[in-house]
Design a protein around this motif. Sequence first.
Motif, mmCIF file in Angstrom:
data_model
loop_
_atom_site.group_PDB
_atom_site.id
_atom_site.type_symbol
_atom_site.label_atom_id
_atom_site.label_comp_id
_atom_site.label_asym_id
_atom_site.label_seq_id
_atom_site.Cartn_x
_atom_site.Cartn_y
_atom_site.Cartn_z
ATOM 1 N N UNK A 82 0.841 -1.195 0.000
ATOM 2 C CA UNK A 82 0.000 0.000 0.000
ATOM 3 C C UNK A 82 0.880 1.250 0.000
ATOM 4 N N UNK A 83 0.464 2.262 -0.762
ATOM 5 C CA UNK A 83 1.228 3.514 -0.817
ATOM 6 C C UNK A 83 0.378 4.733 -0.481
ATOM 7 N N UNK A 84 -0.869 4.519 -0.053
ATOM 8 C CA UNK A 84 -1.749 5.632 0.287
ATOM 9 C C UNK A 84 -2.826 5.141 1.251
ATOM 10 N N UNK A 85 -3.272 6.026 2.130
ATOM 11 C CA UNK A 85 -4.387 5.701 3.019
ATOM 12 C C UNK A 85 -5.350 6.879 3.041
ATOM 13 N N UNK A 115 6.844 4.967 6.229
ATOM 14 C CA UNK A 115 6.455 3.704 5.589
ATOM 15 C C UNK A 115 6.113 3.885 4.108
ATOM 16 N N UNK A 116 6.542 5.035 3.539
ATOM 17 C CA UNK A 116 6.347 5.321 2.108
ATOM 18 C C UNK A 116 4.867 5.340 1.711
ATOM 19 N N UNK A 117 4.067 5.915 2.597
ATOM 20 C CA UNK A 117 2.620 5.986 2.400
ATOM 21 C C UNK A 117 2.177 7.439 2.449
ATOM 22 N N UNK A 118 1.409 7.871 1.439
ATOM 23 C CA UNK A 118 0.799 9.187 1.439
ATOM 24 C C UNK A 118 -0.601 9.126 2.037
ATOM 25 N N UNK A 119 -1.208 10.300 2.206
ATOM 26 C CA UNK A 119 -2.480 10.367 2.944
ATOM 27 C C UNK A 119 -3.500 11.214 2.192
ATOM 28 N N UNK A 120 -4.731 10.732 2.151
ATOM 29 C CA UNK A 120 -5.888 11.507 1.718
ATOM 30 C C UNK A 120 -6.738 11.765 2.959
ATOM 31 N N UNK A 121 -6.900 13.048 3.308
ATOM 32 C CA UNK A 121 -7.688 13.385 4.483
ATOM 33 C C UNK A 121 -9.136 13.700 4.103
ATOM 34 N N UNK A 122 -10.055 13.342 5.011
ATOM 35 C CA UNK A 122 -11.492 13.573 4.826
ATOM 36 C C UNK A 122 -11.980 14.450 5.978
ATOM 37 N N UNK A 123 -12.200 15.753 5.766
ATOM 38 C CA UNK A 123 -12.615 16.640 6.863
ATOM 39 C C UNK A 123 -14.029 16.394 7.383
ATOM 40 N N UNK A 124 -14.977 16.050 6.500
ATOM 41 C CA UNK A 124 -16.377 15.889 6.899
ATOM 42 C C UNK A 124 -16.888 14.502 6.517
ATOM 43 N N UNK A 125 -17.849 14.004 7.308
ATOM 44 C CA UNK A 125 -18.442 12.694 7.045
ATOM 45 C C UNK A 125 -19.897 12.697 7.498
ATOM 46 N N UNK A 183 3.297 15.123 1.458
ATOM 47 C CA UNK A 183 2.903 13.858 2.075
ATOM 48 C C UNK A 183 1.399 13.620 1.942
ATOM 49 N N UNK A 184 0.672 14.678 1.619
ATOM 50 C CA UNK A 184 -0.782 14.576 1.447
ATOM 51 C C UNK A 184 -1.096 14.392 -0.033
ATOM 52 N N UNK A 185 -1.828 13.348 -0.359
ATOM 53 C CA UNK A 185 -2.168 13.060 -1.751
ATOM 54 C C UNK A 185 -3.366 13.861 -2.238
ATOM 55 N N UNK A 186 -4.367 14.059 -1.381
ATOM 56 C CA UNK A 186 -5.591 14.747 -1.814
ATOM 57 C C UNK A 186 -6.426 15.104 -0.590
#
Length: 371
Positions: A82-85, A115-125, A183-186
């Motif tokens: 895995x390269x993104x979460x 760990x060579x993983x980028x991140x997609x953050x979700x502010x609202x749900x 480090x942030x993908x989207x």
Amino acid sequence: MRFRFSLVLASTLVMAMGTSPTQAGERWSVEKANAWQRERGWLVGCNYSPQTAINQLEMWQADTFDLTTIDRELGWAQELGFNSVRVFLHDLLWEQDHEGLLKRMDQFLTIAEKHKIGVMFVPFDSVWDPFPRAGKQRAPRPHVHNSGWVQSPGVEVLQDPARVDQLEGYVKGVISHFKNDRRIHAWDLINEPDNMNKSSYGTKEPKDKPELGLNLTRKAFAWARAVDPSQPLTSGVWQGDWSEEKMSPIVRLQLEASDVISFHSYDPLPVLQKRVALLQRYGRPLLCTEYMARPNGSTFEGILPYLKEQKIAAYNWGFVAGKTQTQYPWDSWTREYTGEPPVWFHEILRGDGTPYIATEVDFLKNLNRTK
């Protein structure tokens, strides 16, 4: 034939309109969005929450922020290739301690980068419990899928226009702090804004929630656009008809405001392929930000090779079985389970890191590491 001609014409027009240089505060051009995808390559990973957290608040609040578990589990994610979460935030975290939230987000990003993983953050749900409260979170209800996950914002805020407008500081504060962080993908601004949670909290949801969700989504995009981050903005479509003629107002907004197009599908491959075909008309990168529900026919072996072949980013729901209990199916809200379900709904690993299905883990490792 006429539909096909219209589809091609629409795609051509969209691409032509999207190739002009993008100005600050504008939706990315098609050219810029596709350049982002070429630079990032194929993104593959999961929706991540540590096994020690029942929800977003327990994951991020100072008293329960568990870097040791996060480090260990993201190490397991790296082993899978895995390269993104995709990771959820909450507006109450900003209200409670915004400096602490930014510090802990930075710590999380540092561990992920290790760990060579980028991140997609979700502010609202907009999914699950509509009455979130900061502080100590309740214990999980035994054998119930996502029994403690909470909406952001809660319904009390969502129904109050003045309190909705106060969320501007949260969105701008978080995104501006990390607007140039590679480090942030989207930024996936809002998750399923029109979800009525019928099987769980449906009687507590306002009847006009789709309109309220539409309003918040529109504002969230405007606030984020004003910051002009270097990362793309998106919000994933998940239900209804995605064709030009029949899409709902919220789907239209999500698709026409997003820099990169994201979507959810817990369906078998033939259904997923039809959904993808409807989204390819935009000529933009596609991200499947939720999939994989084994009893539904959405499996890694059945879905992931197609997503990789089509260069569609892929984030399955769940990783390590823990307090969210999403190895149990959605119907655990209406049907009693007294033990582990016969087939896990989500999740890949048990709490000690051993695979739920060893051959599935081997498949993931091989596929994710093959160019």
